[in-house]
Design a protein around this motif. Sequence first.
Motif, PDB file in Angstrom:
ATOM      1  N   GLN A 204       4.872 -43.016 -12.669  1.00  0.00           N
ATOM      2  CA  GLN A 204       3.655 -42.772 -13.432  1.00  0.00           C
ATOM      3  C   GLN A 204       2.420 -42.885 -12.527  1.00  0.00           C
ATOM      4  OE1 GLN A 204       3.911 -43.932 -17.797  1.00  0.00           O
ATOM      5  NE2 GLN A 204       4.732 -45.757 -16.830  1.00  0.00           N
ATOM      6  N   ASN A 205       1.612 -41.855 -12.525  1.00  0.00           N
ATOM      7  CA  ASN A 205       0.432 -41.785 -11.661  1.00  0.00           C
ATOM      8  C   ASN A 205      -0.781 -42.316 -12.423  1.00  0.00           C
ATOM      9  OD1 ASN A 205      -1.729 -41.100 -10.041  1.00  0.00           O
ATOM     10  ND2 ASN A 205      -0.862 -39.134  -9.427  1.00  0.00           N
ATOM     11  N   ASN A 206      -1.203 -43.547 -12.101  1.00  0.00           N
ATOM     12  CA  ASN A 206      -2.328 -44.162 -12.815  1.00  0.00           C
ATOM     13  C   ASN A 206      -3.658 -43.469 -12.557  1.00  0.00           C
ATOM     14  OD1 ASN A 206      -0.475 -46.347 -11.388  1.00  0.00           O
ATOM     15  ND2 ASN A 206      -0.858 -47.050 -13.478  1.00  0.00           N
ATOM     16  N   ALA A 207      -3.719 -42.552 -11.598  1.00  0.00           N
ATOM     17  CA  ALA A 207      -4.957 -41.818 -11.374  1.00  0.00           C
ATOM     18  C   ALA A 207      -5.254 -40.865 -12.518  1.00  0.00           C
ATOM     19  CB  ALA A 207      -4.883 -41.041 -10.053  1.00  0.00           C
ATOM     20  N   GLU A 208      -4.226 -40.540 -13.307  1.00  0.00           N
ATOM     21  CA  GLU A 208      -4.391 -39.718 -14.509  1.00  0.00           C
ATOM     22  C   GLU A 208      -3.706 -40.470 -15.647  1.00  0.00           C
ATOM     23  OE1 GLU A 208      -3.489 -35.166 -16.162  1.00  0.00           O
ATOM     24  OE2 GLU A 208      -3.033 -35.716 -14.082  1.00  0.00           O
ATOM     25  N   LEU A 209      -4.490 -41.245 -16.377  1.00  0.00           N
ATOM     26  CA  LEU A 209      -3.937 -42.227 -17.304  1.00  0.00           C
ATOM     27  C   LEU A 209      -3.206 -41.601 -18.477  1.00  0.00           C
ATOM     28  CD1 LEU A 209      -6.799 -44.889 -17.470  1.00  0.00           C
ATOM     29  CD2 LEU A 209      -4.562 -45.118 -16.370  1.00  0.00           C
ATOM     30  N   ARG A 210      -2.139 -42.286 -18.859  1.00  0.00           N
ATOM     31  CA  ARG A 210      -1.442 -42.066 -20.110  1.00  0.00           C
ATOM     32  C   ARG A 210      -1.262 -43.444 -20.763  1.00  0.00           C
ATOM     33  NH1 ARG A 210      -2.764 -37.701 -18.905  1.00  0.00           N
ATOM     34  NH2 ARG A 210      -1.510 -35.781 -18.721  1.00  0.00           N
ATOM     35  N   SER A 211      -0.982 -43.469 -22.035  1.00  0.00           N
ATOM     36  CA  SER A 211      -0.884 -44.746 -22.753  1.00  0.00           C
ATOM     37  C   SER A 211       0.038 -45.736 -22.068  1.00  0.00           C
ATOM     38  CB  SER A 211      -0.388 -44.511 -24.184  1.00  0.00           C
ATOM     39  OG  SER A 211      -1.338 -43.840 -24.958  1.00  0.00           O
ATOM     40  N   LEU A 212       1.146 -45.237 -21.531  1.00  0.00           N
ATOM     41  CA  LEU A 212       2.138 -46.120 -20.924  1.00  0.00           C
ATOM     42  C   LEU A 212       1.902 -46.353 -19.440  1.00  0.00           C
ATOM     43  CD1 LEU A 212       5.287 -44.742 -22.752  1.00  0.00           C
ATOM     44  CD2 LEU A 212       4.295 -47.017 -23.023  1.00  0.00           C
ATOM     45  N   GLY A 213       0.915 -45.693 -18.855  1.00  0.00           N
ATOM     46  CA  GLY A 213       0.622 -45.894 -17.440  1.00  0.00           C
ATOM     47  C   GLY A 213      -0.093 -44.701 -16.847  1.00  0.00           C
ATOM     48  N   GLY A 214       0.638 -43.644 -16.535  1.00  0.00           N
ATOM     49  CA  GLY A 214       0.023 -42.469 -15.936  1.00  0.00           C
ATOM     50  C   GLY A 214       0.920 -41.262 -16.066  1.00  0.00           C
ATOM     51  N   LEU A 333      -3.173 -43.064  -4.722  1.00  0.00           N
ATOM     52  CA  LEU A 333      -4.006 -42.708  -5.871  1.00  0.00           C
ATOM     53  C   LEU A 333      -5.383 -42.205  -5.490  1.00  0.00           C
ATOM     54  CD1 LEU A 333      -3.071 -45.562  -8.372  1.00  0.00           C
ATOM     55  CD2 LEU A 333      -2.084 -43.281  -8.130  1.00  0.00           C
ATOM     56  N   SER A 334      -5.672 -42.151  -4.196  1.00  0.00           N
ATOM     57  CA  SER A 334      -6.989 -41.666  -3.790  1.00  0.00           C
ATOM     58  C   SER A 334      -6.914 -40.845  -2.509  1.00  0.00           C
ATOM     59  CB  SER A 334      -7.953 -42.851  -3.603  1.00  0.00           C
ATOM     60  OG  SER A 334      -9.234 -42.398  -3.240  1.00  0.00           O
ATOM     61  N   ASP A 335      -6.465 -41.474  -1.402  1.00  0.00           N
ATOM     62  CA  ASP A 335      -6.519 -40.802  -0.101  1.00  0.00           C
ATOM     63  C   ASP A 335      -5.696 -39.521  -0.062  1.00  0.00           C
ATOM     64  OD1 ASP A 335      -8.037 -42.942   0.616  1.00  0.00           O
ATOM     65  OD2 ASP A 335      -6.514 -43.914   1.859  1.00  0.00           O
ATOM     66  N   TYR A 340      -4.607 -34.033   1.665  1.00  0.00           N
ATOM     67  CA  TYR A 340      -3.579 -33.004   1.542  1.00  0.00           C
ATOM     68  C   TYR A 340      -3.954 -31.980   0.484  1.00  0.00           C
ATOM     69  CZ  TYR A 340      -0.759 -36.165   4.336  1.00  0.00           C
ATOM     70  OH  TYR A 340      -0.301 -36.966   5.346  1.00  0.00           O
ATOM     71  N   ALA A 341      -3.507 -30.766   0.713  1.00  0.00           N
ATOM     72  CA  ALA A 341      -3.725 -29.697  -0.261  1.00  0.00           C
ATOM     73  C   ALA A 341      -2.883 -29.966  -1.502  1.00  0.00           C
ATOM     74  CB  ALA A 341      -3.346 -28.345   0.355  1.00  0.00           C
ATOM     75  N   VAL A 342      -3.275 -29.318  -2.618  1.00  0.00           N
ATOM     76  CA  VAL A 342      -2.595 -29.555  -3.891  1.00  0.00           C
ATOM     77  C   VAL A 342      -1.091 -29.325  -3.772  1.00  0.00           C
ATOM     78  CG1 VAL A 342      -2.400 -28.780  -6.281  1.00  0.00           C
ATOM     79  CG2 VAL A 342      -4.654 -28.993  -5.217  1.00  0.00           C
ATOM     80  N   GLY A 343      -0.690 -28.298  -3.071  1.00  0.00           N
ATOM     81  CA  GLY A 343       0.731 -27.984  -2.948  1.00  0.00           C
ATOM     82  C   GLY A 343       1.528 -29.010  -2.165  1.00  0.00           C
ATOM     83  N   THR A 466     -19.627 -33.006  -6.125  1.00  0.00           N
ATOM     84  CA  THR A 466     -19.504 -32.229  -4.891  1.00  0.00           C
ATOM     85  C   THR A 466     -18.770 -32.974  -3.781  1.00  0.00           C
ATOM     86  OG1 THR A 466     -21.695 -33.029  -4.227  1.00  0.00           O
ATOM     87  CG2 THR A 466     -21.595 -30.902  -5.370  1.00  0.00           C
ATOM     88  N   SER A 467     -18.821 -34.322  -3.822  1.00  0.00           N
ATOM     89  CA  SER A 467     -18.209 -35.085  -2.731  1.00  0.00           C
ATOM     90  C   SER A 467     -16.715 -35.296  -2.931  1.00  0.00           C
ATOM     91  CB  SER A 467     -18.908 -36.443  -2.577  1.00  0.00           C
ATOM     92  OG  SER A 467     -18.731 -37.244  -3.740  1.00  0.00           O
ATOM     93  N   LEU A 468     -16.239 -35.204  -4.166  1.00  0.00           N
ATOM     94  CA  LEU A 468     -14.814 -35.387  -4.429  1.00  0.00           C
ATOM     95  C   LEU A 468     -14.119 -34.030  -4.550  1.00  0.00           C
ATOM     96  CD1 LEU A 468     -14.886 -38.266  -7.095  1.00  0.00           C
ATOM     97  CD2 LEU A 468     -14.474 -38.445  -4.629  1.00  0.00           C
ATOM     98  N   PRO A 469     -12.837 -33.945  -4.186  1.00  0.00           N
ATOM     99  CA  PRO A 469     -12.108 -32.676  -4.299  1.00  0.00           C
ATOM    100  C   PRO A 469     -12.056 -32.193  -5.753  1.00  0.00           C
ATOM    101  CG  PRO A 469     -10.895 -34.248  -2.950  1.00  0.00           C
ATOM    102  CD  PRO A 469     -12.015 -35.015  -3.573  1.00  0.00           C
ATOM    103  N   THR A 470     -12.022 -30.894  -5.911  1.00  0.00           N
ATOM    104  CA  THR A 470     -11.964 -30.303  -7.246  1.00  0.00           C
ATOM    105  C   THR A 470     -10.731 -30.776  -8.004  1.00  0.00           C
ATOM    106  OG1 THR A 470     -13.146 -28.337  -6.498  1.00  0.00           O
ATOM    107  CG2 THR A 470     -11.886 -28.135  -8.532  1.00  0.00           C
ATOM    108  N   TYR A 471      -9.628 -30.977  -7.283  1.00  0.00           N
ATOM    109  CA  TYR A 471      -8.401 -31.434  -7.946  1.00  0.00           C
ATOM    110  C   TYR A 471      -8.605 -32.813  -8.548  1.00  0.00           C
ATOM    111  CZ  TYR A 471      -3.444 -32.339  -8.741  1.00  0.00           C
ATOM    112  OH  TYR A 471      -2.229 -32.621  -9.321  1.00  0.00           O
TER     113      TYR A 471
END
Length: 575
Positions: A204-214, A333-335, A340-343, A466-471
């Motif tokens: 679960q990726n906490n950078a994109e929250l879901r009720s149970l975690g991410g 969750l950040s770096d 890295y590119a989205v792919g 503008t400073s953070l990636p669009t993704y």
Amino acid sequence: MLALLVFAVVWVGIRGFLAVGELQAAVPLAQAAQKQVVAGDAEAAQKSADELAGHAASAASLTGDPIWRGAEVLPGIGPNLQVMRVVSSSVDRIARDAVVPLASSAGSIDLAAFAPTNGAVDLQSMVDLQQPMHGARVAFDSADAALATVASAPVIGPLADARDELTALVADGGATVTALDNAVRLLPAMLGASGSRDTLLLFQNNAELRSLGGSPSALALVHADGGTVSMVQQADSGDFPKFSPTVVELPIETRALWGDNTASYIQDVNFTPQFPLAATIAREMWKRQFGTEVQSVVAVDPVTLSYLLRATGPITLTTGEVLSSENAVQFLLSDVYRNYAVGQQDSVFADAAAKTFAALTAGGLDSKALIEALAQAGTERRILIWNADPQEQAILADTTLAGGLPVSDEQTQNFGVYFNDMTGSKMDPYLDVQLGVGTVTCRNDGLPNYEIVVKLTNTAPADAATSLPTYVTGGGEYGTPPGSIRTSVHVYSAQGTYNLGVMLNGEPTGYHPTSDTGYTLSKVVSMLAPGESAEYRFGFLGGSAGEKDTRLESTPLVYTPETLGVALSCESALW
């Protein structure tokens, strides 16, 4: 009569004095036995346990005779005698049914048995511990129940301190014993003691929250047979289609709260805060996509991975980065989104999971650190487990590992606070959360008012757009301006309570009052630009008279949320 009274007083006084001496002698022996059991020093542990049992049995005998029990009805002195008896009998029960059996097994207790070596776990060591560990659990549960009956008895200060200290020790020790009992009963089955076993891992990726975690950003299939464990397949969310129709028939309330996406997209299975439902959905999606029907589903997050790295030591990714317990959360969750590119991002997550799994199963890790890491992650609801076998799942009932909704009882009112990302982004590492709960009774009917405070702050830089990636920002694709964070907040009260509304920064605000499987809940959606904060106060009215202790459980975030003090009075309460 006077002679009998004097005799009784002297009898009780002498026996009470002797019992105190026995209990004082028992304390250091209990501490020594605990250390010796963990160290596997069977001979020393057995000696300490036998001495402890002797002192404890003597204290129980001295305080359990008919004259003592009869004196417990006397005003003033009676409650003190009752507490003394219950304390003595509780120590005796734990010594006799927990410490002594575990000391007898000390020679076979090896923390390394819980850690894999060369891809395999020694299951027999766990099986050998099942009987003594379960007996110890029953002993602690019985002692805890007995001490609860005298928790509020009016007694003298020193005895009250001893009672409270013992109650706390029994609660802590009982929690540890219960966790170990669950582990030695459940792990052998999940690791293939009775035949091969497949488990689906959700990361679960906490950078994109879901009720149970991410959001589940990576998945893996783990195969176990006779204690030998291997990761046989990996996938990411991009490997799954949108399933139409839904893979399971969702409960009406679940559909109303989160829509059909919960059973259509793998990324959204954990919108619901009920892990058994989320796991069932994920299991069916994996079966339809890859053909394997798993027997268990386990969810973990990157924070859990950072805890596990304390036991394994640093790992080196294929890309060359070195992950440690100190930098894993920041990197994953950040770096990774900047570097890295989205792919490529999903392959980095998959590589981190595979390398950590390999380090855990290779052997040579710190067993004590592993157990501590798993215990901490479990307490923080960062590890969730579901088993298709109802008997296995019953072992986890009422534990944080089961991932169920909060359960209240006669003494405690539990609330759940769950967050879901609505930005369609990876902005949640910048979401600062503070939580608090308070209660006050102002009504003539004695029904208490509860307030749950949820304070949210967007800590992203002012130029995040503008400073953070669009993704990371989402680029405004789902209607949220880049840099802002949009979050749904669901606060669950208990069955039988009443919804009183929501305040935003001290003013009434729109909200969605509803229910889920009988639980009363309120929902709001927050939108915060960089630097903005919002304080929500959720009000509920208790369903029965009398205040209870209050506790909160919440979605596991990137960081542990700060606890707010909430002091309510009838003048300050918003409802």
